[in-house]
Scaffold this active site. Structure first.
Site, mmCIF file in Angstrom:
data_model
loop_
_atom_site.group_PDB
_atom_site.id
_atom_site.type_symbol
_atom_site.label_atom_id
_atom_site.label_comp_id
_atom_site.label_asym_id
_atom_site.label_seq_id
_atom_site.Cartn_x
_atom_site.Cartn_y
_atom_site.Cartn_z
ATOM 1 C CG HIS A 125 -7.408 -46.395 -18.096
ATOM 2 N ND1 HIS A 125 -7.653 -46.427 -16.754
ATOM 3 C CD2 HIS A 125 -7.918 -45.223 -18.555
ATOM 4 C CE1 HIS A 125 -8.280 -45.312 -16.404
ATOM 5 N NE2 HIS A 125 -8.456 -44.569 -17.483
ATOM 6 C CD GLU A 180 -4.204 -50.422 -15.978
ATOM 7 O OE1 GLU A 180 -4.002 -50.136 -14.791
ATOM 8 O OE2 GLU A 180 -4.450 -49.558 -16.855
ATOM 9 C CB CYS A 203 -8.307 -46.949 -12.075
ATOM 10 S SG CYS A 203 -9.043 -47.505 -13.642
ATOM 11 C CB CYS A 206 -7.907 -51.099 -15.034
ATOM 12 S SG CYS A 206 -7.816 -49.816 -16.314
#
Length: 149
Positions: free
Chosen positions: A56, A58, A86, A89
């Protein structure tokens, strides 16, 4: 006097990362990590490119920032991300001890707020910065993806 390096300025940089993800066929989420009004890390979703569910935006930005700083803690740093983090993360951000998280659009289904994911007690979170721009990009991606299938 207008501060040139405000939340809007840095969220625009995160949106540029999201656009890069979009162009690669990735879900368009982008992130930048800032310390002392300086971008020290950038990231965008690479889950399809790397065939890695953890890639992701992040996570990419956290790793790049830690490498830049030479340590695992991101104290005094701010993460600007186009979509609310999410659970995964948010967990990584917890362990990084990041000081601030600024996000654009909410993720009502998978976001850390509705899932009640704990952040580090010293982490401050603010949302809604350039929310419309972030939401529009995500919606455009999924509309185009549906039309291709």
């Amino acid at each position: 006097m207008i501060e040139p390096f405000d939340d809007t300025y840095f969220m625009k940089k995160a949106l540029q990362e999201a656009e890069t993800a979009f162009e690669k066929g990735e879900i368009p989420v982008g992130a930048v990590v800032v310390i002392d009004n300086r971008i020290i890390a950038r990231g965008h979703n690479l889950t399809e490119t790397l065939n890695d569910v953890t890639a992701h935006a992040e996570m990419q930005a956290i790793t790049a920032a830690a490498n830049f700083l030479g340590g695992k803690y991101l104290q005094n740093c701010t993460l600007y991300v186009t979509l609310e983090p999410c659970q995964m993360c948010a967990g990584a951000l917890y362990w990084s001890q990041i000081s601030n998280i600024v996000y654009g659009a909410r993720d009502m289904e998978r976001g850390c707020i509705n899932l009640k994911t704990k952040l580090h007690p010293k982490t401050q979170m603010k949302g809604g910065v350039l929310e419309d721009e972030a939401s529009t990009l995500l919606k455009r991606f999924f509309i185009e993806k549906r039309n291709l299938n």
